[in-house]
Design a protein around this motif. Structure first.
Motif, PDB file in Angstrom:
ATOM      1  N   TYR A 144      46.538 -38.672 -13.262  1.00 35.32           N
ATOM      2  CA  TYR A 144      45.826 -39.760 -12.594  1.00 35.32           C
ATOM      3  C   TYR A 144      44.403 -39.338 -12.256  1.00 35.32           C
ATOM      4  CZ  TYR A 144      44.283 -42.956  -8.968  1.00 35.32           C
ATOM      5  OH  TYR A 144      43.546 -43.853  -8.236  1.00 35.32           O
ATOM      6  N   LEU A 189      45.490 -41.074  -5.218  1.00 35.88           N
ATOM      7  CA  LEU A 189      46.665 -41.703  -5.818  1.00 35.88           C
ATOM      8  C   LEU A 189      47.465 -42.453  -4.767  1.00 35.88           C
ATOM      9  CD1 LEU A 189      48.615 -42.230  -8.134  1.00 35.88           C
ATOM     10  CD2 LEU A 189      49.619 -39.976  -7.728  1.00 35.88           C
ATOM     11  N   TRP A 242      49.403 -40.895 -17.720  1.00 31.75           N
ATOM     12  CA  TRP A 242      49.148 -39.973 -16.620  1.00 31.75           C
ATOM     13  C   TRP A 242      50.001 -38.714 -16.693  1.00 31.75           C
ATOM     14  CZ3 TRP A 242      49.376 -43.945 -11.987  1.00 31.75           C
ATOM     15  CH2 TRP A 242      48.205 -44.736 -12.009  1.00 31.75           C
TER      16      TRP A 242
END
Length: 371
Positions: free
Chosen positions: A260, A287, A328
């Motif tokens: 991410y 995140l 990711w």
């Protein structure tokens, strides 16, 4: 049995890996998702920034149609500002045949990064979308010959020679994002289905809203539909956002945290040149902040079910979740996430767990509650 879950493949892949294998990976994934009973797979079109490698999504859809049996396949989306309407319609009808009626024509104005290469500004993209859309709809699902002239295309008594495979017509979906009302209103004006992006591209930048008001997008579409004598169907409304599931919340975050960070700072920050840091949010907490803002679902199956329930309440209800596959984490962990979605999240979303649970309860009650 429908899962009410699909995937949205931009698709993005980190640079530094073999592009050929990355492209093949997308087809392999869709084949797996077909076996897992996912409802839909959407392929995006991108021509810049290095991460989005698919510039010809129709070729991916054609290939996927021959590998799969039941999953619907969609353009996500055709930027009408950059394609001649007749060619859009012709490709759509061919894909309708190749998929045996499993094709969805997704349309939109196009992304600004690509448009710059073609000398188009965002207002021109939106104008061209509105100009081309009725022409495309008539060519795809109508019966009349089309004569139309704009400053960028021209048609004289145009009509496709190939009939549709789908007698009832090809589904056409409008992409919507951000706070613009233009795309939702076009969806309502022409009675199209809608695909909305819930903070798809991360960016809790200074002054940005904590949530994109998807409910307002729907209201604009409904208002335009009423003005033009159409109706909007919530069951045909898709919402796309990143999702990752693992056995526990801790494992899910551990799976995707580094990927991410690279996606946010290398792709959107370095390649796209966007400001991605938010005031008061440290980089290591970005995140969690995104998930809290409703721009992603990360966690255990129970966490994701709770997030979907909250989104249903916040929007007033929608039909299909499209998992934006952001790459990711490893392919293996992505595959595991998709399996968990299919086995434990989709049944809760659709209610198909109710009968087995009811059967157990009935059996216990029938024998007087004895174990």
């Amino acid at each position: 049995m429908h899962s009410r879950i699909g995937v949205f493949l931009s698709p993005v892949h980190e640079t530094g890996q073999d592009p050929h294998l990355a492209i093949r990976r997308n087809l392999d994934l869709v084949e797996q998702l077909d076996d897992l009973n996912f409802d839909e797979a959407w392929f995006g079109e991108h021509h810049s920034l290095g991460w989005g490698l698919v510039g010809a999504p129709e070729t991916m859809i054609a290939a996927a149609s021959q590998r799969t049996r039941q999953i619907k396949l969609a353009n996500g989306v055709v930027p009408l500002s950059g394609h001649h309407p007749f060619h859009v319609a012709s490709r759509a009808v061919h894909l309708d045949h190749l998929s045996r009626g499993r094709y969805i024509l997704g349309v939109g104005p196009g992304v600004p990064f690509d448009a710059g290469m073609f000398g188009l500004e965002p207002p021109v993209q939106r104008t061209r979308l509105a100009e081309a859309l009725p022409t495309v709809l008539e060519l795809v699902n109508g019966t009349e010959r089309v004569t139309d002239k704009t400053d960028w295309y021209e048609l004289h008594d145009a009509k496709l020679q190939l009939p549709r495979f789908s007698p009832a017509g090809i589904e056409v979906a409008m992409a919507t994002s951000g706070t613009s009302t233009a795309s939702p209103r076009l969806a309502g004006q022409y009675g199209l289905s809608m695909c909305s992006f819930a903070l798809p591209f991360a960016l809790m930048t200074p002054g940005a809203p904590q949530h994109i008001d998807l409910g307002r997008q729907w209201e604009h579409a409904v208002a335009a539909a009423q003005e033009h004598g159409n109706t909007m169907d919530r069951s045909a409304w898709r919402i796309a956002l990143p999702v990752h599931v693992a056995e526990t919340r801790e494992q899910a975050y551990a799976d995707v945290r580094e990927g991410y960070d690279r996606w946010l700072f290398d792709y959107f920050g370095r390649a796209a040149g966007r400001e991605v840091l938010s005031p008061g949010v440290p980089r290591e907490s970005m995140l969690e902040a995104r998930v809290e803002a409703g721009g992603a679902l990360v966690g255990s199956p129970d966490d994701v079910v709770a997030g979907l329930q909250a989104m249903q309440e916040r929007t007033g209800g929608f039909g299909t979740l499209l998992v934006y596959v952001a790459d990711w984490t490893s392919w293996e962990k992505t595959d595991r996430s998709m399996q968990l979605l299919a086995r434990y999240v989709a049944p809760r979303f659709t209610g198909t767990t109710a009968r087995p649970v009811e059967a157990v309860d009935w059996a216990i009650t029938a024998r007087g509650g004895r174990p």
